[in-house]
Design an enzyme around this catalytic site. Sequence first.
Site, mmCIF file in Angstrom:
data_model
loop_
_atom_site.group_PDB
_atom_site.id
_atom_site.type_symbol
_atom_site.label_atom_id
_atom_site.label_comp_id
_atom_site.label_asym_id
_atom_site.label_seq_id
_atom_site.Cartn_x
_atom_site.Cartn_y
_atom_site.Cartn_z
ATOM 1 N N ASP A 116 1.199 -1.049 -0.232
ATOM 2 C CA ASP A 116 -0.098 0.526 -0.310
ATOM 3 C C ASP A 116 0.495 1.478 -0.385
ATOM 4 O OD1 ASP A 116 -2.917 -1.441 -0.065
ATOM 5 O OD2 ASP A 116 -2.172 -1.182 2.253
ATOM 6 N N ASP A 135 -6.697 -2.009 -4.077
ATOM 7 C CA ASP A 135 -8.046 -1.463 -3.039
ATOM 8 C C ASP A 135 -9.233 -0.701 -3.630
ATOM 9 O OD1 ASP A 135 -6.298 -2.726 -1.713
ATOM 10 O OD2 ASP A 135 -5.629 -1.164 -0.436
#
Length: 155
Positions: A116, A135
């Site tokens: 991330d 995501d």
Amino acid sequence: MRILFLFTFFTLLLDQVSKWGVVQVLDLKSVHEIDVLPPFVNFRMAWNDGVNFGLGGGGHIAKYILIALALGISAWVFVWVWRERPNRIGMASAGLLIGGALGNVIDRVLYGAVADFLNMSCCGFENPYSFNVADIAIFAGAIGLILFTGGKKGG
């Protein structure tokens, strides 16, 4: 079904290329933070071994459970849209969700956790969480499936 495959492929490609570029080329794994358009868009490295916000992580077994879960959900969505044949937006939504899920599976296999790196803050609020293209695609795909499927057959 062509729309499903195109959205799956390009979502997966964009996710993996963005992660490779930021993590490897910009060396975010070592630098940890890069201000892009502060305070709105920043790159903040986070290795997520759980689900959203790192919940449910922490272990070798959890990694394999999350890989199996993502693959199972992807297969279920694929079979569902193959049988139901929703409209183009429904097919595109399924492709986003499947492509995003597969992108995060690849991360878990390669790195042991999901890479991330996107962080957005605004107006005095410092967001402590990071996310990635996969995501965004999973979220958009799930919303699209909720809103644009259910009854009509098409493309």
